[in-house]
Motif scaffolding. Structure first.
Motif, PDB file in Angstrom:
ATOM      1  N   GLU A   3      11.047 -18.114  35.543  1.00 24.56           N
ATOM      2  CA  GLU A   3      12.507 -18.126  35.587  1.00 24.56           C
ATOM      3  C   GLU A   3      13.063 -19.188  36.519  1.00 24.56           C
ATOM      4  O   GLU A   3      14.083 -19.804  36.239  1.00 24.56           O
ATOM      5  CB  GLU A   3      13.026 -16.752  36.004  1.00 24.56           C
ATOM      6  N   LEU A   7      15.517 -22.082  35.547  1.00 19.28           N
ATOM      7  CA  LEU A   7      16.817 -22.240  36.213  1.00 19.28           C
ATOM      8  C   LEU A   7      17.005 -23.671  36.714  1.00 19.28           C
ATOM      9  O   LEU A   7      18.102 -24.227  36.626  1.00 19.28           O
ATOM     10  CB  LEU A   7      16.942 -21.250  37.380  1.00 19.28           C
ATOM     11  N   THR A  31      27.735 -14.661  35.446  1.00 24.00           N
ATOM     12  CA  THR A  31      27.267 -13.599  34.561  1.00 24.00           C
ATOM     13  C   THR A  31      25.849 -13.185  34.952  1.00 24.00           C
ATOM     14  O   THR A  31      25.059 -14.021  35.389  1.00 24.00           O
ATOM     15  CB  THR A  31      27.370 -14.044  33.077  1.00 24.00           C
ATOM     16  N   ASP A  32      25.551 -11.909  34.870  1.00 24.91           N
ATOM     17  CA  ASP A  32      24.248 -11.362  35.269  1.00 24.91           C
ATOM     18  C   ASP A  32      23.830 -10.275  34.294  1.00 24.91           C
ATOM     19  O   ASP A  32      24.646  -9.440  33.924  1.00 24.91           O
ATOM     20  CB  ASP A  32      24.342 -10.691  36.650  1.00 24.91           C
ATOM     21  N   MET A  33      22.548 -10.301  33.930  1.00 30.44           N
ATOM     22  CA  MET A  33      22.031  -9.248  33.065  1.00 30.44           C
ATOM     23  C   MET A  33      21.085  -8.355  33.866  1.00 30.44           C
ATOM     24  O   MET A  33      20.211  -8.845  34.560  1.00 30.44           O
ATOM     25  CB  MET A  33      21.294  -9.843  31.867  1.00 30.44           C
ATOM     26  N   HIS A  35      18.593  -4.674  33.816  1.00 34.80           N
ATOM     27  CA  HIS A  35      17.868  -3.757  32.948  1.00 34.80           C
ATOM     28  C   HIS A  35      17.468  -2.507  33.706  1.00 34.80           C
ATOM     29  O   HIS A  35      17.183  -2.563  34.895  1.00 34.80           O
ATOM     30  CB  HIS A  35      16.600  -4.421  32.416  1.00 34.80           C
ATOM     31  N   THR A 117      25.150  -6.381  30.973  1.00 33.90           N
ATOM     32  CA  THR A 117      25.485  -7.742  31.400  1.00 33.90           C
ATOM     33  C   THR A 117      26.909  -7.732  31.919  1.00 33.90           C
ATOM     34  O   THR A 117      27.827  -7.304  31.230  1.00 33.90           O
ATOM     35  CB  THR A 117      25.388  -8.749  30.247  1.00 33.90           C
ATOM     36  N   HIS A 300      15.363 -12.908  40.499  1.00 31.07           N
ATOM     37  CA  HIS A 300      15.974 -12.116  39.425  1.00 31.07           C
ATOM     38  C   HIS A 300      15.708 -12.740  38.064  1.00 31.07           C
ATOM     39  O   HIS A 300      15.758 -13.917  37.913  1.00 31.07           O
ATOM     40  CB  HIS A 300      17.480 -12.027  39.665  1.00 31.07           C
TER      41      HIS A 300
ATOM     42  N   ALA B  73      26.505 -17.742  29.174  1.00 35.75           N
ATOM     43  CA  ALA B  73      25.570 -16.845  28.474  1.00 35.75           C
ATOM     44  C   ALA B  73      24.528 -16.328  29.441  1.00 35.75           C
ATOM     45  O   ALA B  73      24.071 -17.047  30.322  1.00 35.75           O
ATOM     46  CB  ALA B  73      24.884 -17.591  27.333  1.00 35.75           C
ATOM     47  N   ALA B  74      24.174 -15.056  29.294  1.00 35.40           N
ATOM     48  CA  ALA B  74      22.977 -14.522  29.950  1.00 35.40           C
ATOM     49  C   ALA B  74      21.904 -14.466  28.870  1.00 35.40           C
ATOM     50  O   ALA B  74      22.117 -13.893  27.798  1.00 35.40           O
ATOM     51  CB  ALA B  74      23.249 -13.138  30.526  1.00 35.40           C
ATOM     52  N   TYR B  75      20.773 -15.099  29.147  1.00 36.00           N
ATOM     53  CA  TYR B  75      19.715 -15.323  28.162  1.00 36.00           C
ATOM     54  C   TYR B  75      18.484 -14.556  28.608  1.00 36.00           C
ATOM     55  O   TYR B  75      17.951 -14.821  29.691  1.00 36.00           O
ATOM     56  CB  TYR B  75      19.458 -16.827  28.125  1.00 36.00           C
ATOM     57  N   ALA B  76      18.053 -13.602  27.822  1.00 35.32           N
ATOM     58  CA  ALA B  76      16.872 -12.824  28.189  1.00 35.32           C
ATOM     59  C   ALA B  76      15.819 -12.965  27.103  1.00 35.32           C
ATOM     60  O   ALA B  76      16.131 -12.866  25.917  1.00 35.32           O
ATOM     61  CB  ALA B  76      17.238 -11.357  28.371  1.00 35.32           C
ATOM     62  N   LEU B  85      14.633 -22.917  25.177  1.00 34.32           N
ATOM     63  CA  LEU B  85      15.756 -22.777  26.095  1.00 34.32           C
ATOM     64  C   LEU B  85      16.702 -23.977  25.981  1.00 34.32           C
ATOM     65  O   LEU B  85      17.930 -23.823  25.913  1.00 34.32           O
ATOM     66  CB  LEU B  85      15.214 -22.638  27.522  1.00 34.32           C
ATOM     67  N   GLY B 106      24.789 -19.905  32.966  1.00 37.95           N
ATOM     68  CA  GLY B 106      24.726 -18.456  33.012  1.00 37.95           C
ATOM     69  C   GLY B 106      23.522 -17.936  33.746  1.00 37.95           C
ATOM     70  O   GLY B 106      23.159 -18.449  34.793  1.00 37.95           O
ATOM     71  N   ASP B 107      22.885 -16.921  33.182  1.00 35.52           N
ATOM     72  CA  ASP B 107      21.807 -16.212  33.850  1.00 35.52           C
ATOM     73  C   ASP B 107      20.582 -16.213  32.943  1.00 35.52           C
ATOM     74  O   ASP B 107      20.698 -16.266  31.721  1.00 35.52           O
ATOM     75  CB  ASP B 107      22.269 -14.765  34.112  1.00 35.52           C
ATOM     76  N   LEU B 108      19.404 -16.169  33.557  1.00 40.65           N
ATOM     77  CA  LEU B 108      18.153 -16.030  32.811  1.00 40.65           C
ATOM     78  C   LEU B 108      17.460 -14.768  33.275  1.00 40.65           C
ATOM     79  O   LEU B 108      17.490 -14.437  34.450  1.00 40.65           O
ATOM     80  CB  LEU B 108      17.223 -17.211  33.094  1.00 40.65           C
ATOM     81  N   ASP B 109      16.785 -14.129  32.341  1.00 39.75           N
ATOM     82  CA  ASP B 109      16.234 -12.835  32.674  1.00 39.75           C
ATOM     83  C   ASP B 109      15.031 -12.552  31.780  1.00 39.75           C
ATOM     84  O   ASP B 109      15.045 -12.882  30.598  1.00 39.75           O
ATOM     85  CB  ASP B 109      17.333 -11.800  32.402  1.00 39.75           C
ATOM     86  N   GLY B 110      14.006 -11.936  32.341  1.00 37.48           N
ATOM     87  CA  GLY B 110      12.876 -11.535  31.525  1.00 37.48           C
ATOM     88  C   GLY B 110      13.198 -10.246  30.782  1.00 37.48           C
ATOM     89  O   GLY B 110      13.714  -9.309  31.374  1.00 37.48           O
ATOM     90  N   THR B 115      17.527 -11.390  23.868  1.00 36.02           N
ATOM     91  CA  THR B 115      18.848 -10.780  23.960  1.00 36.02           C
ATOM     92  C   THR B 115      19.783 -11.768  24.657  1.00 36.02           C
ATOM     93  O   THR B 115      19.404 -12.378  25.650  1.00 36.02           O
ATOM     94  CB  THR B 115      18.772  -9.480  24.798  1.00 36.02           C
ATOM     95  N   VAL B 116      20.958 -11.913  24.128  1.00 38.95           N
ATOM     96  CA  VAL B 116      21.910 -12.851  24.704  1.00 38.95           C
ATOM     97  C   VAL B 116      23.249 -12.159  24.887  1.00 38.95           C
ATOM     98  O   VAL B 116      23.720 -11.490  23.969  1.00 38.95           O
ATOM     99  CB  VAL B 116      22.125 -14.070  23.776  1.00 38.95           C
ATOM    100  N   THR B 117      23.820 -12.282  26.059  1.00 40.14           N
ATOM    101  CA  THR B 117      25.192 -11.824  26.249  1.00 40.14           C
ATOM    102  C   THR B 117      26.050 -13.040  26.550  1.00 40.14           C
ATOM    103  O   THR B 117      25.757 -13.787  27.479  1.00 40.14           O
ATOM    104  CB  THR B 117      25.316 -10.832  27.409  1.00 40.14           C
TER     105      THR B 117
END
Lengths: 300, 300
Positions: A3, A7, A31-33, A35, A117, A300, B73-76, B85, B106-110, B115-117
């Motif tokens: 990640e 980033l 924006t933050d996701m 889980h 999110t 994160h 976008a938050a990209y997981a 990406l 935005g944000d990146l997440d495992g 899933t994208v918000t």
């Protein structure tokens, strides 16, 4: 590519990325996701989840020195339980109210894992970046560090204890909710040379500030404001310091500012502002009590 | 409680919810979560996913008659592949450029499922709501309907055909990307009495407008602008009409306006604006060719 590498890639690709929030046209956007598995330990109420998820995004707004304008959430869960959803909304609305902004809703979606999110928007004409720390500045943090580390320990104890202990769960939820430092961020913004939030932990935040500002830091461990809750759960002083320094998820502000600005900032801020060290020249390293401080923390 | 019931609950709880985007302080804000399994059929490129995910949120900004200010976008994903990406970011940036706004990261997440918000922000001093349609107004849609239905059919054919057919996949991806109707939305905003986007399908959009505006609609099927691609995949004219009316995910605008405003709107809009029927009194129902039009469509 992990990640952090991704980033870095994002920040090469997009000039606006690389601070706690993007800045566009007088607005800051973040924006933050989150889980269930990684961000909401067993025992986290939906009220706390709503508070904390929205709070995390508001903390990024605070880190830019902006006022908060609005927040939204996309809420995904395997099923929509009326009470859970209402509790989430109430938590989200309450943290917004705490910092004088408005929770304006969002999206609902079916998804096997509870996933949220959040997006927060703020306004500022003069955002504070991660770059700008200058040798001779003092390094400050707002509030106290380690609350989330302590919360996690309490969640853990509650689930592993033979008898369900509601007080442990309640205490963990209390610690897990935090006040986004929007007012303090605006106070600091007028004088800070660089700023970010401590969501990845103090140590990692310092490394990120150093990289963006091209500077070193000399930190003194006995000046780090360790939350009382950390001392309750840590076996030793060293462990308490470790938790407060590297655990992260605390959402306090880490800022650099000229020492001359300190008294005015402290007078105007609604929370304690602790000096924990000073900014060094570009070729200096990052030390705590003279020893190298590792780039260790929560990614994160 | 299903998603629609939960959404109703949200709109009871939060006054700002219930339109395509929340309105706060001259800003419109909208957020959407999309998942690989439900929103990105096999064959969808990451470029298309980035375009479409951000486009869906920009469409909500368009539906409020606002100009677009920024999108994030938050990209997981289970892993971060450099090319995937970058392609996603390029798609996201390109759809923003198409409508004169900026993708600001935005944000990146495992996460185990891609899933994208996405969140989009716009500005308007005078947002157009879903309520306001008045008996005697005409009902209009921008562009053509059914592109996403056709895209899905092409994705399906590509994955089920014995030989991988790149042209089918490419055609499906082309159809799956769309121009958010930001410019047309701003033109319509000056005269529209009510507006929303057609993401849940024309039929459901009409029911939602009717509920918010307390009106009926008389729609004429032969005036519905069916995309040519739908006629390619549909076996009969009835099937084509069905797909164009109920499939949804087309992100066109559905608006009501006084007939006298029509020629000025058409002259200023950058896409065709088709009249498909008229607004009826509060106690009237929603009909197509005189028959009741069911509240049938895609619930996100």
């Amino acid at each position: 590519m992990d990640e952090r590498a991704a980033l870095r890639l994002l920040s090469d690709e997009l000039a606006a990325v690389g601070d706690d929030a993007a800045v566009v046209d007088g607005l800051v956007v973040t924006t933050d996701m989150l889980h269930e598995r990684t961000d909401f330990p067993a025992g986290t109420t939906r009220y706390t989840a709503g508070w904390r998820a929205i709070g995390a995004s508001l903390s990024d707004v605070a880190a830019m020195g902006a006022e908060a304008t609005a927040a939204v959430a996309a809420y995904a869960a395997p099923r929509f339980d009326r009470d859970e959803l209402l509790e989430f909304i109430r938590g989200a609305a309450d943290v917004c109210e705490r910092v004088g902004t408005e929770y304006v809703g969002g999206d609902l979606d079916g998804h096997e894992e509870f996933t949220v999110t959040t997006t927060a928007i703020g306004r500022t004409d003069d955002p504070v970046r991660r770059r700008g720390a200058t040798a001779g500045d003092v390094v400050c943090v707002t509030g106290t560090l380690g609350r989330s580390a302590a919360a996690l320990e309490y969640f853990e104890r509650a689930t592993t204890s033979d008898t369900a202990d509601d007080r442990l769960v309640e205490r963990a939820n209390d610690l897990f909710r935090f006040a986004p430092r929007i007012p303090a961020g605006q106070v600091l913004a007028s004088r800070a040379t660089a700023m970010m939030d401590s969501s990845d932990g103090l140590a990692r935040s310092l490394h990120q500030l150093a990289e963006a500002s091209d500077c070193g830091f000399a930190i003194e461990s006995d000046r780090i404001p360790i939350d009382d809750s950390v001392r309750e759960v840590a076996a030793t002083d060293d462990e308490a310091l470790e938790l407060a320094t590297t655990f992260g998820e605390d959402f306090e502000l880490v800022a650099t500012l000229p020492e001359t600005a300190l008294s005015a900032v402290r007078e105007a801020a609604d929370v304690p502002v602790s000096v924990i060290g000073s900014v060094l020249e570009p070729d200096a390293s990052i030390t705590m009590d003279g020893e190298p401080l590792a780039d260790q923390g929560y990614t994160h």
